[in-house]
Design an enzyme around this catalytic site. Structure first.
Site, PDB file in Angstrom:
ATOM      1  CG  ASP A  90      -2.042  -0.998   1.154  1.00 31.49           C
ATOM      2  OD1 ASP A  90      -2.449  -1.348   0.036  1.00 31.49           O
ATOM      3  OD2 ASP A  90      -2.529  -1.413   2.215  1.00 31.49           O
TER       4      ASP A  90
ATOM      5  CG  ASP B 276      -6.749  -1.343  -1.426  1.00 32.01           C
ATOM      6  OD1 ASP B 276      -7.022  -2.554  -1.545  1.00 32.01           O
ATOM      7  OD2 ASP B 276      -5.789  -0.924  -0.749  1.00 32.01           O
TER       8      ASP B 276
END
Length: 165
Positions: A121, A139
């Protein structure tokens, strides 16, 4: 009888999403140290973190079983959505786009889990000392897909039929 195109024609969007996700993660892993952060805007950083769980690091503090759970879940959801795409007509654009985005995102995060054992991330939005959980391209695609599914559900609601007595 004329054969119409199915929703499977939208899988190109899954492939593009998948490639954008993996290439952005590759860039971050190759160019950032873990937890390294570069300020882009007063409310946005690129910050390399590892997520061993799901959204908002859900289940991240468990013994590792969650990695396999999320891999199986990504495969199951992707197969189910491919089935739905095959059943859909190509004209059901909103729903097909939603499914394709979710498939691309789910497979992108799944590959991370298989290869690294975690998800990379790096998008870090914040205000003052309050940070939104760090996330990635996959995401975003999954969230957009879910939002489009909700929008499609509202768009396609029909008024209840009036009964005459």
């Amino acid at each position: 009888m004329t054969k119409s195109k199915s929703g499977l024609s939208f899988l190109w969007l899954s492939a593009v999403t998948f490639l954008l996700d993996l290439s952005s993660k590759y860039f971050v892993v190759k160019n950032f140290e873990l937890y390294e952060s570069i300020n882009i805007l007063p409310v946005f950083n690129l910050t390399y973190v590892r997520n061993y769980g799901a959204a908002f690091s859900f289940l991240a503090d468990h013994d590792g079983w969650q990695k396999y759970f999320f891999i199986v879940l990504a495969i199951a959801i992707s197969l189910m959505l491919c089935y739905f795409l095959a059943k859909n007509q190509a004209t059901q654009k909103l729903q097909n786009i939603a499914y394709a985005l979710i498939i691309g995102g789910a497979l992108g995060n799944m590959i991370d889990r298989l290869y690294h054992g975690f998800v990379v991330d790096f998008f870090d939005f914040y205000w003052d000392i309050y940070h939104y959980p760090v996330f990635n391209v996959a995401d975003i695609a999954i969230s957009l897909g879910a939002g489009l599914m909700i929008l499609d559900a509202f768009k396609n609601r029909h008024e209840p039929e009036q009964r005459t007595e």
